[in-house]
Design a protein around this motif. Structure first.
Motif, PDB file in Angstrom:
ATOM      1  N   MET A 170     -39.649 -19.112  15.861  1.00 10.46           N
ATOM      2  CA  MET A 170     -40.694 -19.750  15.082  1.00 10.46           C
ATOM      3  C   MET A 170     -41.138 -21.033  15.774  1.00 10.46           C
ATOM      4  O   MET A 170     -40.320 -21.813  16.209  1.00 10.46           O
ATOM      5  CB  MET A 170     -40.154 -20.114  13.705  1.00 10.46           C
ATOM      6  N   SER A 171     -42.434 -21.250  15.806  1.00  9.32           N
ATOM      7  CA  SER A 171     -42.941 -22.488  16.388  1.00  9.32           C
ATOM      8  C   SER A 171     -42.816 -23.618  15.371  1.00  9.32           C
ATOM      9  O   SER A 171     -42.532 -23.399  14.196  1.00  9.32           O
ATOM     10  CB  SER A 171     -44.410 -22.314  16.787  1.00  9.32           C
ATOM     11  N   THR A 172     -43.044 -24.824  15.844  1.00  9.29           N
ATOM     12  CA  THR A 172     -42.957 -25.998  14.972  1.00  9.29           C
ATOM     13  C   THR A 172     -43.962 -25.901  13.832  1.00  9.29           C
ATOM     14  O   THR A 172     -43.654 -26.236  12.697  1.00  9.29           O
ATOM     15  CB  THR A 172     -43.199 -27.286  15.781  1.00  9.29           C
ATOM     16  N   LYS A 211     -42.790 -23.793  11.002  1.00 11.27           N
ATOM     17  CA  LYS A 211     -41.710 -24.399  10.237  1.00 11.27           C
ATOM     18  C   LYS A 211     -42.183 -25.584   9.409  1.00 11.27           C
ATOM     19  O   LYS A 211     -41.434 -26.092   8.588  1.00 11.27           O
ATOM     20  CB  LYS A 211     -40.601 -24.863  11.175  1.00 11.27           C
ATOM     21  N   ALA A 212     -43.409 -26.038   9.629  1.00 11.72           N
ATOM     22  CA  ALA A 212     -43.918 -27.220   8.940  1.00 11.72           C
ATOM     23  C   ALA A 212     -43.976 -26.986   7.437  1.00 11.72           C
ATOM     24  O   ALA A 212     -44.221 -25.872   6.974  1.00 11.72           O
ATOM     25  CB  ALA A 212     -45.301 -27.584   9.461  1.00 11.72           C
ATOM     26  N   VAL A 213     -43.731 -28.037   6.689  1.00 11.31           N
ATOM     27  CA  VAL A 213     -43.784 -27.955   5.238  1.00 11.31           C
ATOM     28  C   VAL A 213     -44.768 -28.985   4.697  1.00 11.31           C
ATOM     29  O   VAL A 213     -45.108 -29.957   5.371  1.00 11.31           O
ATOM     30  CB  VAL A 213     -42.388 -28.171   4.605  1.00 11.31           C
ATOM     31  N   LEU A 214     -45.231 -28.739   3.490  1.00 13.12           N
ATOM     32  CA  LEU A 214     -46.182 -29.610   2.813  1.00 13.12           C
ATOM     33  C   LEU A 214     -45.607 -30.070   1.484  1.00 13.12           C
ATOM     34  O   LEU A 214     -44.987 -29.277   0.773  1.00 13.12           O
ATOM     35  CB  LEU A 214     -47.490 -28.865   2.543  1.00 13.12           C
ATOM     36  N   THR A 215     -45.848 -31.310   1.142  1.00 11.15           N
ATOM     37  CA  THR A 215     -45.486 -31.819  -0.169  1.00 11.15           C
ATOM     38  C   THR A 215     -46.586 -31.434  -1.154  1.00 11.15           C
ATOM     39  O   THR A 215     -47.679 -30.998  -0.752  1.00 11.15           O
ATOM     40  CB  THR A 215     -45.347 -33.348  -0.140  1.00 11.15           C
ATOM     41  N   LEU A 216     -46.321 -31.607  -2.430  1.00 13.82           N
ATOM     42  CA  LEU A 216     -47.334 -31.273  -3.437  1.00 13.82           C
ATOM     43  C   LEU A 216     -48.645 -32.035  -3.212  1.00 13.82           C
ATOM     44  O   LEU A 216     -49.712 -31.420  -3.235  1.00 13.82           O
ATOM     45  CB  LEU A 216     -46.785 -31.492  -4.849  1.00 13.82           C
ATOM     46  N   VAL A 269     -40.408 -24.182  -1.932  1.00 10.27           N
ATOM     47  CA  VAL A 269     -39.043 -24.099  -1.422  1.00 10.27           C
ATOM     48  C   VAL A 269     -38.293 -25.336  -1.899  1.00 10.27           C
ATOM     49  O   VAL A 269     -38.743 -26.461  -1.645  1.00 10.27           O
ATOM     50  CB  VAL A 269     -39.034 -24.054   0.125  1.00 10.27           C
ATOM     51  N   ARG A 270     -37.202 -25.138  -2.600  1.00 11.66           N
ATOM     52  CA  ARG A 270     -36.403 -26.280  -3.070  1.00 11.66           C
ATOM     53  C   ARG A 270     -35.538 -26.758  -1.904  1.00 11.66           C
ATOM     54  O   ARG A 270     -34.738 -26.012  -1.365  1.00 11.66           O
ATOM     55  CB  ARG A 270     -35.528 -25.892  -4.252  1.00 11.66           C
ATOM     56  N   ILE A 271     -35.718 -28.029  -1.505  1.00  6.22           N
ATOM     57  CA  ILE A 271     -34.932 -28.572  -0.399  1.00  6.22           C
ATOM     58  C   ILE A 271     -33.941 -29.627  -0.874  1.00  6.22           C
ATOM     59  O   ILE A 271     -33.191 -30.169  -0.070  1.00  6.22           O
ATOM     60  CB  ILE A 271     -35.843 -29.147   0.715  1.00  6.22           C
ATOM     61  N   VAL A 294     -39.246 -30.365  -3.787  1.00  6.07           N
ATOM     62  CA  VAL A 294     -39.755 -29.064  -3.368  1.00  6.07           C
ATOM     63  C   VAL A 294     -40.870 -29.279  -2.342  1.00  6.07           C
ATOM     64  O   VAL A 294     -41.538 -30.312  -2.343  1.00  6.07           O
ATOM     65  CB  VAL A 294     -40.284 -28.212  -4.548  1.00  6.07           C
ATOM     66  N   VAL A 295     -41.051 -28.285  -1.495  1.00  7.25           N
ATOM     67  CA  VAL A 295     -42.124 -28.291  -0.501  1.00  7.25           C
ATOM     68  C   VAL A 295     -42.683 -26.874  -0.411  1.00  7.25           C
ATOM     69  O   VAL A 295     -42.098 -25.922  -0.927  1.00  7.25           O
ATOM     70  CB  VAL A 295     -41.617 -28.742   0.891  1.00  7.25           C
ATOM     71  N   TRP A 296     -43.815 -26.744   0.228  1.00 10.81           N
ATOM     72  CA  TRP A 296     -44.416 -25.444   0.494  1.00 10.81           C
ATOM     73  C   TRP A 296     -44.474 -25.251   1.997  1.00 10.81           C
ATOM     74  O   TRP A 296     -44.716 -26.204   2.739  1.00 10.81           O
ATOM     75  CB  TRP A 296     -45.843 -25.376  -0.066  1.00 10.81           C
ATOM     76  N   ARG A 297     -44.261 -24.019   2.433  1.00  8.14           N
ATOM     77  CA  ARG A 297     -44.406 -23.723   3.852  1.00  8.14           C
ATOM     78  C   ARG A 297     -45.884 -23.760   4.212  1.00  8.14           C
ATOM     79  O   ARG A 297     -46.714 -23.117   3.563  1.00  8.14           O
ATOM     80  CB  ARG A 297     -43.804 -22.361   4.177  1.00  8.14           C
TER      81      ARG A 297
END
Length: 66
Positions: free
Chosen positions: A1-3, A6-11, A38-40, A45-48
């Motif tokens: 997987m590239s960076t 794997k990046a995530v977004l906050t609400l 995704v619960r971290i 939580v974040v979203w992919r």
């Protein structure tokens, strides 16, 4: 997987990217319309990013197909 994959977004970032309100995002998640978060952590939580962008692309494709 590239960076990027794997990046995530906050609400707030999801709100800004999609122009949807917080209640709408959570309603769409509940109804299976929007990618699940995704619960971290216990209170985090974040979203992919790739899933949110794919959702946006699907919506655009559906509009163009109509």
């Amino acid at each position: 997987m590239s960076t990027d994959e794997k990046a995530v977004l906050t609400l707030p970032e999801v709100v800004e990217l999609t122009s949807l309100s917080k209640p709408t995002i959570y309603s769409y998640v509940r109804d299976g319309i929007f990618p699940r978060q995704v619960r971290i952590g216990p209170n985090r939580v974040v979203w992919r990013r790739d899933e949110v962008l794919s959702w946006l692309e699907e919506r655009t494709a559906a509009r163009e197909a109509a």
